[in-house]
Design a protein around this motif. Structure first.
Motif, PDB file in Angstrom:
ATOM      1  N   GLY A 294      64.567 -17.313 -72.923  1.00 47.13           N
ATOM      2  CA  GLY A 294      64.169 -16.742 -71.641  1.00 47.13           C
ATOM      3  C   GLY A 294      62.692 -16.881 -71.325  1.00 47.13           C
ATOM      4  N   SER A 295      61.944 -17.674 -72.100  1.00 45.83           N
ATOM      5  CA  SER A 295      60.497 -17.771 -71.920  1.00 45.83           C
ATOM      6  C   SER A 295      60.068 -19.216 -71.719  1.00 45.83           C
ATOM      7  CB  SER A 295      59.772 -17.200 -73.148  1.00 45.83           C
ATOM      8  OG  SER A 295      59.739 -18.161 -74.205  1.00 45.83           O
ATOM      9  N   ASN A 296      58.780 -19.389 -71.393  1.00 44.99           N
ATOM     10  CA  ASN A 296      58.210 -20.718 -71.172  1.00 44.99           C
ATOM     11  C   ASN A 296      57.503 -21.262 -72.413  1.00 44.99           C
ATOM     12  OD1 ASN A 296      57.797 -22.832 -69.147  1.00 44.99           O
ATOM     13  ND2 ASN A 296      55.622 -22.346 -69.300  1.00 44.99           N
ATOM     14  N   TYR A 297      57.764 -20.686 -73.567  1.00 46.93           N
ATOM     15  CA  TYR A 297      57.078 -21.122 -74.789  1.00 46.93           C
ATOM     16  C   TYR A 297      57.768 -22.310 -75.445  1.00 46.93           C
ATOM     17  CZ  TYR A 297      54.285 -16.883 -74.570  1.00 46.93           C
ATOM     18  OH  TYR A 297      53.419 -15.899 -74.168  1.00 46.93           O
ATOM     19  N   CYS A 298      56.954 -23.126 -76.096  1.00 52.78           N
ATOM     20  CA  CYS A 298      57.430 -24.126 -77.053  1.00 52.78           C
ATOM     21  C   CYS A 298      56.797 -23.778 -78.385  1.00 52.78           C
ATOM     22  CB  CYS A 298      57.026 -25.538 -76.635  1.00 52.78           C
ATOM     23  SG  CYS A 298      57.431 -26.812 -77.874  1.00 52.78           S
ATOM     24  N   ASP A 299      57.609 -23.501 -79.390  1.00 49.82           N
ATOM     25  CA  ASP A 299      57.119 -23.161 -80.722  1.00 49.82           C
ATOM     26  C   ASP A 299      57.348 -24.341 -81.661  1.00 49.82           C
ATOM     27  OD1 ASP A 299      56.615 -20.738 -79.592  1.00 49.82           O
ATOM     28  OD2 ASP A 299      57.875 -19.562 -80.940  1.00 49.82           O
ATOM     29  N   ILE A 300      56.363 -24.615 -82.523  1.00 44.36           N
ATOM     30  CA  ILE A 300      56.399 -25.800 -83.380  1.00 44.36           C
ATOM     31  C   ILE A 300      56.031 -25.419 -84.809  1.00 44.36           C
ATOM     32  CG2 ILE A 300      55.508 -28.144 -83.747  1.00 44.36           C
ATOM     33  CD1 ILE A 300      54.730 -28.191 -80.778  1.00 44.36           C
ATOM     34  N   GLY A 301      56.792 -25.962 -85.765  1.00 49.64           N
ATOM     35  CA  GLY A 301      56.493 -25.773 -87.186  1.00 49.64           C
ATOM     36  C   GLY A 301      56.646 -27.080 -87.940  1.00 49.64           C
ATOM     37  N   PHE A 302      56.145 -27.120 -89.190  1.00 57.29           N
ATOM     38  CA  PHE A 302      56.079 -28.364 -89.952  1.00 57.29           C
ATOM     39  C   PHE A 302      56.518 -28.170 -91.395  1.00 57.29           C
ATOM     40  CE2 PHE A 302      52.623 -27.903 -86.932  1.00 57.29           C
ATOM     41  CZ  PHE A 302      52.784 -29.011 -86.122  1.00 57.29           C
ATOM     42  N   ALA A 303      57.025 -29.262 -91.974  1.00 58.26           N
ATOM     43  CA  ALA A 303      57.288 -29.321 -93.420  1.00 58.26           C
ATOM     44  C   ALA A 303      57.034 -30.754 -93.874  1.00 58.26           C
ATOM     45  CB  ALA A 303      58.718 -28.900 -93.738  1.00 58.26           C
ATOM     46  N   TYR A 304      56.096 -30.920 -94.817  1.00 59.24           N
ATOM     47  CA  TYR A 304      55.819 -32.252 -95.355  1.00 59.24           C
ATOM     48  C   TYR A 304      56.545 -32.415 -96.682  1.00 59.24           C
ATOM     49  CZ  TYR A 304      53.533 -36.241 -97.431  1.00 59.24           C
ATOM     50  OH  TYR A 304      53.311 -37.456 -98.033  1.00 59.24           O
ATOM     51  N   PHE A 336      47.925 -26.081 -57.749  1.00 58.97           N
ATOM     52  CA  PHE A 336      47.188 -25.258 -56.787  1.00 58.97           C
ATOM     53  C   PHE A 336      45.922 -24.647 -57.386  1.00 58.97           C
ATOM     54  CE2 PHE A 336      51.039 -25.548 -54.298  1.00 58.97           C
ATOM     55  CZ  PHE A 336      50.588 -25.452 -52.994  1.00 58.97           C
ATOM     56  N   GLY A 337      45.648 -24.916 -58.658  1.00 60.57           N
ATOM     57  CA  GLY A 337      44.462 -24.370 -59.286  1.00 60.57           C
ATOM     58  C   GLY A 337      44.564 -22.906 -59.633  1.00 60.57           C
ATOM     59  N   TRP A 338      45.787 -22.381 -59.722  1.00 62.57           N
ATOM     60  CA  TRP A 338      45.991 -20.986 -60.110  1.00 62.57           C
ATOM     61  C   TRP A 338      45.975 -20.856 -61.628  1.00 62.57           C
ATOM     62  CZ3 TRP A 338      50.978 -21.125 -56.741  1.00 62.57           C
ATOM     63  CH2 TRP A 338      50.638 -21.057 -55.386  1.00 62.57           C
ATOM     64  N   ASP A 339      45.987 -19.630 -62.102  1.00 63.98           N
ATOM     65  CA  ASP A 339      46.152 -19.397 -63.530  1.00 63.98           C
ATOM     66  C   ASP A 339      47.445 -20.054 -63.990  1.00 63.98           C
ATOM     67  OD1 ASP A 339      45.336 -17.445 -65.964  1.00 63.98           O
ATOM     68  OD2 ASP A 339      47.519 -17.532 -65.766  1.00 63.98           O
ATOM     69  N   GLU A 340      47.374 -20.795 -65.090  1.00 64.05           N
ATOM     70  CA  GLU A 340      48.516 -21.591 -65.535  1.00 64.05           C
ATOM     71  C   GLU A 340      49.749 -20.742 -65.818  1.00 64.05           C
ATOM     72  OE1 GLU A 340      49.396 -25.115 -68.850  1.00 64.05           O
ATOM     73  OE2 GLU A 340      47.432 -24.165 -68.680  1.00 64.05           O
ATOM     74  N   GLY A 341      49.530 -19.499 -66.213  1.00 64.72           N
ATOM     75  CA  GLY A 341      50.655 -18.641 -66.577  1.00 64.72           C
ATOM     76  C   GLY A 341      51.142 -17.734 -65.463  1.00 64.72           C
ATOM     77  N   ALA A 342      50.657 -17.925 -64.242  1.00 68.54           N
ATOM     78  CA  ALA A 342      51.072 -17.053 -63.138  1.00 68.54           C
ATOM     79  C   ALA A 342      52.592 -17.074 -62.981  1.00 68.54           C
ATOM     80  CB  ALA A 342      50.404 -17.488 -61.836  1.00 68.54           C
ATOM     81  N   GLY A 343      53.190 -15.892 -63.009  1.00 69.25           N
ATOM     82  CA  GLY A 343      54.636 -15.766 -62.855  1.00 69.25           C
ATOM     83  C   GLY A 343      55.433 -16.062 -64.105  1.00 69.25           C
ATOM     84  N   LEU A 344      54.757 -16.440 -65.192  1.00 72.03           N
ATOM     85  CA  LEU A 344      55.470 -16.885 -66.393  1.00 72.03           C
ATOM     86  C   LEU A 344      55.146 -16.046 -67.626  1.00 72.03           C
ATOM     87  CD1 LEU A 344      54.815 -20.718 -65.974  1.00 72.03           C
ATOM     88  CD2 LEU A 344      57.001 -19.551 -65.598  1.00 72.03           C
ATOM     89  N   GLN A 345      54.479 -14.938 -67.451  1.00 72.71           N
ATOM     90  CA  GLN A 345      53.935 -14.231 -68.599  1.00 72.71           C
ATOM     91  C   GLN A 345      54.887 -13.242 -69.255  1.00 72.71           C
ATOM     92  OE1 GLN A 345      51.560 -15.657 -69.805  1.00 72.71           O
ATOM     93  NE2 GLN A 345      49.579 -15.031 -69.055  1.00 72.71           N
ATOM     94  N   SER A 346      56.168 -13.454 -69.097  1.00 71.67           N
ATOM     95  CA  SER A 346      57.128 -12.568 -69.750  1.00 71.67           C
ATOM     96  C   SER A 346      57.342 -12.999 -71.199  1.00 71.67           C
ATOM     97  CB  SER A 346      58.464 -12.578 -69.004  1.00 71.67           C
ATOM     98  OG  SER A 346      58.962 -13.895 -68.899  1.00 71.67           O
ATOM     99  N   ALA A 347      57.518 -12.013 -72.061  1.00 71.91           N
ATOM    100  CA  ALA A 347      57.785 -12.300 -73.470  1.00 71.91           C
ATOM    101  C   ALA A 347      59.216 -12.804 -73.629  1.00 71.91           C
ATOM    102  CB  ALA A 347      57.595 -11.035 -74.308  1.00 71.91           C
ATOM    103  N   PRO A 348      59.493 -13.569 -74.680  1.00 76.76           N
ATOM    104  CA  PRO A 348      60.877 -13.973 -74.942  1.00 76.76           C
ATOM    105  C   PRO A 348      61.799 -12.761 -75.055  1.00 76.76           C
ATOM    106  CG  PRO A 348      59.368 -15.220 -76.315  1.00 76.76           C
ATOM    107  CD  PRO A 348      58.548 -14.153 -75.646  1.00 76.76           C
ATOM    108  N   VAL A 349      63.067 -12.948 -74.689  1.00 76.30           N
ATOM    109  CA  VAL A 349      64.062 -11.881 -74.776  1.00 76.30           C
ATOM    110  C   VAL A 349      64.642 -11.895 -76.191  1.00 76.30           C
ATOM    111  CG1 VAL A 349      66.242 -11.017 -73.880  1.00 76.30           C
ATOM    112  CG2 VAL A 349      64.604 -12.110 -72.340  1.00 76.30           C
ATOM    113  N   TYR A 350      64.516 -10.763 -76.880  1.00 78.20           N
ATOM    114  CA  TYR A 350      65.009 -10.710 -78.265  1.00 78.20           C
ATOM    115  C   TYR A 350      65.549  -9.332 -78.559  1.00 78.20           C
ATOM    116  CZ  TYR A 350      65.248 -12.305 -83.080  1.00 78.20           C
ATOM    117  OH  TYR A 350      65.717 -12.726 -84.306  1.00 78.20           O
ATOM    118  N   PRO A 351      66.669  -9.189 -79.190  1.00 74.66           N
ATOM    119  CA  PRO A 351      67.511 -10.238 -79.805  1.00 74.66           C
ATOM    120  C   PRO A 351      68.406 -10.903 -78.764  1.00 74.66           C
ATOM    121  CG  PRO A 351      68.475  -8.106 -80.223  1.00 74.66           C
ATOM    122  CD  PRO A 351      67.186  -7.863 -79.515  1.00 74.66           C
TER     123      PRO A 351
END
Length: 351
Positions: A294-304, A336-351
């Motif tokens: 439900g959010s605009n986040y992309c989360d990234i992790g790594f394993a070498y 439009f030069g607005w704050d990049e997160g305008a309208g998108l600042q909701s936290a992910p829905v969990y659980p």
């Protein structure tokens, strides 16, 4: 500040309804027209009762560029591929700014588009006006663009996970393998036997092997960032969940400086510094789709893997938000030069 008037073509699809959900909380816009080619004249609440008494305009307009011009300043085109290519030129001629979610303007090669999408490609003059809207990478190009082509859901997850590695020369691009899983909402609201409950429940399957239309999009962007042609193996899968994409990407490490996970974490945190919607996990922690739901986040992790010399990159998004509506609004904000997160600042829905 004067409110920007917004119209949504394809309001009755999942992407269109997600646009509505986020734009309703946007401080700088007003939804002035919801549009459907198949349900014009009906109320959108007939198909989506959850919007009752929330959406200020509910009667669905027909697809009419002149009507849209009178009602809106910006148009989100959340249509199936093959439709926007014919509609968008008229919207641009009417002086409207367009953010297209369909895929019709993601490939600059008309031949590649027709090969992979099986539709007639838009005219070259219109294609040349399109800016690819992967916000974290092409944000500077998006500003003041009149036509923004929103990336596909799979490419968003895959590219955000791969571009810093490719640009840094940390991996051999010829060894890239992207193993991607998506929830069924990525197929849209249309009916299809593959998406029936009895077909998907307790099932897990791949589809469009070596034929998915997002392959050339991924390869063209990686090639541009690498400075040479990149050919990747991309295999999509459907999993029995509503939302989410998880890409597990593998590549051979060619730079000794990146034969440890801390180096990957440092590279990516530096690359995405200041870009609030990409979150890099600590060592030994890998993201899950539920953590961005439900959010605009992309989360990234790594394993070498020292044994094979390969890096595993795990990237997750909500396919309907960061993979569609959320990134489209992020591009609106940038243009439009607005704050990049305008309208998108909701936290992910969990659980």
């Amino acid at each position: 500040m004067k409110q920007v008037r917004v119209a949504i073509v394809g309001s009755t699809g999942y992407g269109g309804v997600e646009l509505i959900r986020f734009l309703l909380q946007h401080p700088h816009v007003e939804i002035t027209s919801v549009i459907s080619s198949s349900n014009a004249g009906e109320s959108i609440t007939e198909g989506y009762p959850h919007l009752q008494d929330i959406l200020p305009v509910t009667v669905l307009d027909a697809v009419d560029p002149e009507l849209i011009r009178r009602k809106a300043d910006v148009v989100f085109a959340a249509t199936p591929s093959g439709i926007s290519g014919k509609l968008v030129p008229a919207l641009l001629d009417a002086g409207l700014r367009v953010i297209d979610l369909s895929g019709d303007f993601r490939l600059q090669s008309r031949e590649a588009y027709e090969q992979w999408y099986k539709h007639e490609a838009p005219e070259p003059a219109v294609l040349q006006r399109a800016v690819y809207g992967l916000a974290e990478v092409y944000g500077d190009r998006v500003r003041d663009a009149e036509l923004i082509s929103n990336p596909g859901c799979y490419p968003t997850a895959a590219l955000l996970g791969l571009i810093p590695a490719v640009e840094a020369g940390a991996v051999d691009p010829a060894t890239v393998i992207i193993d991607a899983k998506s929830g069924v909402s990525g197929a849209g609201r249309g009916l299809g036997i593959n998406y029936h409950y009895s077909e998907m429940n307790e099932n897990f399957k791949t589809y469009k092997i070596n034929k998915h239309q997002h392959i050339p999009e991924i390869e063209s962007v990686l090639s541009e960032r690498a400075g040479s042609a990149v050919t990747a193996t991309f295999t999509p899968h459907l999993v029995p969940m509503t939302r989410g994409i998880l890409c597990t990407t593998y590549a051979s490490v060619t730079n000794d400086a990146y034969r440890m996970e801390d180096a990957w974490i440092s590279l990516y945190r530096q690359y995405y510094e200041g870009r609030r919607f990409v979150r890099i996990r600590d060592r030994g922690r890998w993201p899950a789709t539920k953590e961005v739901w439900g959010s605009n986040y992309c989360d990234i992790g790594f394993a070498y893997d020292e044994r094979t010399g390969r890096i595993t990159i795990v990237s997750v998004i909500d396919n309907l938000v960061k993979g569609a509506a959320g990134q489209a609004i992020q591009n609106l904000n940038l243009s439009f030069g607005w704050d990049e997160g305008a309208g998108l600042q909701s936290a992910p829905v969990y659980p």
